[in-house]
Motif scaffolding. Structure first.
Motif, PDB file in Angstrom:
ATOM      1  N   PRO A   8       0.962  -1.383   0.137  1.00  0.00           N
ATOM      2  CA  PRO A   8      -0.175  -0.118  -0.119  1.00  0.00           C
ATOM      3  C   PRO A   8       0.707   1.328   0.008  1.00  0.00           C
ATOM      4  CG  PRO A   8      -0.499  -1.375   1.920  1.00  0.00           C
ATOM      5  CD  PRO A   8       0.510  -2.277   0.926  1.00  0.00           C
ATOM      6  N   ASP A   9       1.954   1.171   0.623  1.00  0.00           N
ATOM      7  CA  ASP A   9       2.924   2.581   0.544  1.00  0.00           C
ATOM      8  C   ASP A   9       3.627   2.679  -0.616  1.00  0.00           C
ATOM      9  OD1 ASP A   9       1.953   3.170   2.904  1.00  0.00           O
ATOM     10  OD2 ASP A   9       3.478   2.020   4.004  1.00  0.00           O
ATOM     11  N   ALA A  10       3.771   1.469  -1.635  1.00  0.00           N
ATOM     12  CA  ALA A  10       4.432   1.497  -2.803  1.00  0.00           C
ATOM     13  C   ALA A  10       4.006   2.374  -3.952  1.00  0.00           C
ATOM     14  CB  ALA A  10       4.383   0.106  -3.480  1.00  0.00           C
ATOM     15  N   VAL A  11       5.000   3.201  -4.359  1.00  0.00           N
ATOM     16  CA  VAL A  11       4.639   4.094  -5.499  1.00  0.00           C
ATOM     17  C   VAL A  11       4.556   3.605  -6.888  1.00  0.00           C
ATOM     18  CG1 VAL A  11       5.503   6.349  -6.637  1.00  0.00           C
ATOM     19  CG2 VAL A  11       5.722   6.094  -4.093  1.00  0.00           C
ATOM     20  N   VAL A  12       3.551   3.870  -7.516  1.00  0.00           N
ATOM     21  CA  VAL A  12       3.107   3.243  -8.736  1.00  0.00           C
ATOM     22  C   VAL A  12       3.769   4.073  -9.959  1.00  0.00           C
ATOM     23  CG1 VAL A  12       1.659   1.975 -10.289  1.00  0.00           C
ATOM     24  CG2 VAL A  12       1.484   1.612  -7.858  1.00  0.00           C
ATOM     25  N   LEU A  13       4.413   3.744 -10.606  1.00  0.00           N
ATOM     26  CA  LEU A  13       4.946   4.744 -11.909  1.00  0.00           C
ATOM     27  C   LEU A  13       3.594   4.300 -13.249  1.00  0.00           C
ATOM     28  CD1 LEU A  13       8.838   4.325 -11.914  1.00  0.00           C
ATOM     29  CD2 LEU A  13       7.262   5.992 -10.868  1.00  0.00           C
ATOM     30  N   SER A  14       3.568   5.452 -13.797  1.00  0.00           N
ATOM     31  CA  SER A  14       2.681   5.476 -15.000  1.00  0.00           C
ATOM     32  C   SER A  14       3.666   4.745 -16.211  1.00  0.00           C
ATOM     33  CB  SER A  14       2.301   6.738 -15.649  1.00  0.00           C
ATOM     34  OG  SER A  14       3.502   7.611 -16.170  1.00  0.00           O
ATOM     35  N   ALA A  15       2.922   4.150 -17.284  1.00  0.00           N
ATOM     36  CA  ALA A  15       3.639   3.396 -18.318  1.00  0.00           C
ATOM     37  C   ALA A  15       4.508   4.523 -19.091  1.00  0.00           C
ATOM     38  CB  ALA A  15       2.412   2.879 -19.097  1.00  0.00           C
ATOM     39  N   GLU A  16       4.066   5.813 -19.073  1.00  0.00           N
ATOM     40  CA  GLU A  16       5.106   6.691 -19.725  1.00  0.00           C
ATOM     41  C   GLU A  16       6.464   6.984 -18.722  1.00  0.00           C
ATOM     42  OE1 GLU A  16       1.712   7.223 -18.958  1.00  0.00           O
ATOM     43  OE2 GLU A  16       0.868   7.094 -20.965  1.00  0.00           O
ATOM     44  N   GLU A  17       6.327   6.707 -17.452  1.00  0.00           N
ATOM     45  CA  GLU A  17       7.189   7.120 -16.554  1.00  0.00           C
ATOM     46  C   GLU A  17       8.161   5.724 -16.556  1.00  0.00           C
ATOM     47  OE1 GLU A  17       5.622   9.711 -12.963  1.00  0.00           O
ATOM     48  OE2 GLU A  17       5.231   7.680 -13.068  1.00  0.00           O
ATOM     49  N   TYR A  18       7.700   4.685 -16.858  1.00  0.00           N
ATOM     50  CA  TYR A  18       8.294   3.550 -17.071  1.00  0.00           C
ATOM     51  C   TYR A  18       8.909   3.392 -18.343  1.00  0.00           C
ATOM     52  CZ  TYR A  18       7.159   0.565 -13.090  1.00  0.00           C
ATOM     53  OH  TYR A  18       7.022   0.280 -11.681  1.00  0.00           O
ATOM     54  N   ASP A  19       8.408   3.871 -19.331  1.00  0.00           N
ATOM     55  CA  ASP A  19       9.085   3.770 -20.578  1.00  0.00           C
ATOM     56  C   ASP A  19      10.180   5.042 -20.618  1.00  0.00           C
ATOM     57  OD1 ASP A  19       7.293   2.158 -21.846  1.00  0.00           O
ATOM     58  OD2 ASP A  19       5.901   3.642 -22.763  1.00  0.00           O
ATOM     59  N   ALA A  20      10.260   6.104 -19.938  1.00  0.00           N
ATOM     60  CA  ALA A  20      11.154   7.102 -20.003  1.00  0.00           C
ATOM     61  C   ALA A  20      12.265   6.700 -19.277  1.00  0.00           C
ATOM     62  CB  ALA A  20      10.388   8.603 -19.207  1.00  0.00           C
ATOM     63  N   VAL A  21      12.005   5.884 -18.117  1.00  0.00           N
ATOM     64  CA  VAL A  21      13.262   5.240 -17.313  1.00  0.00           C
ATOM     65  C   VAL A  21      14.243   4.314 -18.103  1.00  0.00           C
ATOM     66  CG1 VAL A  21      13.872   3.772 -15.565  1.00  0.00           C
ATOM     67  CG2 VAL A  21      12.197   5.489 -15.213  1.00  0.00           C
ATOM     68  N   ARG A  22      13.285   3.431 -19.012  1.00  0.00           N
ATOM     69  CA  ARG A  22      13.772   2.407 -19.888  1.00  0.00           C
ATOM     70  C   ARG A  22      14.892   3.403 -20.834  1.00  0.00           C
ATOM     71  NH1 ARG A  22       9.380  -0.900 -18.770  1.00  0.00           N
ATOM     72  NH2 ARG A  22       8.287   0.122 -20.384  1.00  0.00           N
ATOM     73  N   ALA A  23      13.986   4.205 -21.592  1.00  0.00           N
ATOM     74  CA  ALA A  23      14.888   5.113 -22.641  1.00  0.00           C
ATOM     75  C   ALA A  23      16.046   5.571 -22.085  1.00  0.00           C
ATOM     76  CB  ALA A  23      13.770   6.148 -23.208  1.00  0.00           C
ATOM     77  N   ALA A  24      16.018   6.252 -20.859  1.00  0.00           N
ATOM     78  CA  ALA A  24      17.325   6.894 -20.376  1.00  0.00           C
ATOM     79  C   ALA A  24      18.271   5.858 -20.196  1.00  0.00           C
ATOM     80  CB  ALA A  24      16.914   7.654 -18.790  1.00  0.00           C
ATOM     81  N   ILE A  25      17.896   4.669 -19.636  1.00  0.00           N
ATOM     82  CA  ILE A  25      19.025   3.664 -19.337  1.00  0.00           C
ATOM     83  C   ILE A  25      19.466   3.182 -20.773  1.00  0.00           C
ATOM     84  CG2 ILE A  25      19.235   1.402 -18.395  1.00  0.00           C
ATOM     85  CD1 ILE A  25      17.320   1.995 -16.117  1.00  0.00           C
ATOM     86  N   THR A  26      18.614   2.850 -21.619  1.00  0.00           N
ATOM     87  CA  THR A  26      19.034   2.324 -22.807  1.00  0.00           C
ATOM     88  C   THR A  26      20.224   3.506 -23.586  1.00  0.00           C
ATOM     89  OG1 THR A  26      17.010   1.091 -23.356  1.00  0.00           O
ATOM     90  CG2 THR A  26      18.220   1.497 -25.276  1.00  0.00           C
ATOM     91  N   ALA A  27      19.743   4.740 -23.510  1.00  0.00           N
ATOM     92  CA  ALA A  27      20.540   5.790 -23.928  1.00  0.00           C
ATOM     93  C   ALA A  27      21.952   5.947 -23.262  1.00  0.00           C
ATOM     94  CB  ALA A  27      19.669   7.087 -23.817  1.00  0.00           C
ATOM     95  N   VAL A  28      21.866   5.636 -22.100  1.00  0.00           N
ATOM     96  CA  VAL A  28      23.436   5.626 -21.305  1.00  0.00           C
ATOM     97  C   VAL A  28      24.180   4.355 -21.164  1.00  0.00           C
ATOM     98  CG1 VAL A  28      24.253   6.532 -19.173  1.00  0.00           C
ATOM     99  CG2 VAL A  28      22.573   7.905 -20.419  1.00  0.00           C
ATOM    100  N   ALA A  29      23.293   3.222 -20.682  1.00  0.00           N
ATOM    101  CA  ALA A  29      24.035   2.185 -20.121  1.00  0.00           C
ATOM    102  C   ALA A  29      24.120   1.187 -21.066  1.00  0.00           C
ATOM    103  CB  ALA A  29      23.516   1.760 -18.849  1.00  0.00           C
TER     104      ALA A  29
END
Length: 111
Positions: A8-29
């Motif tokens: 219940p205390d967990a923060v749920v990210l939106s699909a757009e936020e998950y996509d942005a995180v994956r894109a940032a990681i793919t661009a750098v790492a």
């Protein structure tokens, strides 16, 4: 099933936020051995594990090897500005705690 129902205390990210995180990681790492793309969680976990090792055992390898060992922190530094602001604010306290542990476990490099 909603992931927040389990934590219940967990923060749920939106699909757009998950996509942005994956894109940032793919661009750098780059993918690690075996072709596995790192995740934000895995990078933070690796950084925490390295710091825990430093806290317990110190570091006995040479400086160039140390640079290789902390690649995950360098990747986090490059990824962070690319993350959505909400993700940054959610995860910043965790990164700050790990960084503070690192500072406590090490001494500044001369010069």
């Amino acid at each position: 099933m909603n992931p927040a129902d389990d934590h219940p205390d967990a923060v749920v990210l939106s699909a757009e936020e998950y996509d942005a995180v994956r894109a940032a990681i793919t661009a750098v790492a780059r993918p690690r051995a075996g072709g596995q793309q790192p995740t934000l969680n895995s990078l933070l976990e690796q950084w925490s594990d390295i710091v825990a090792e430093l806290e317990q055992e110190g570091y006995s390898d040479c400086a160039p090897e140390f640079h290789n060992s902390i690649w995950c922190r360098s990747a986090l530094a490059r990824i962070w500005p690319l993350l959505p602001l909400r993700v940054q604010s959610i995860r910043q306290p965790e990164l700050d705690r790990i960084d503070e542990r690192y500072r406590q476990a090490t001494v500044p490099w001369p010069g």
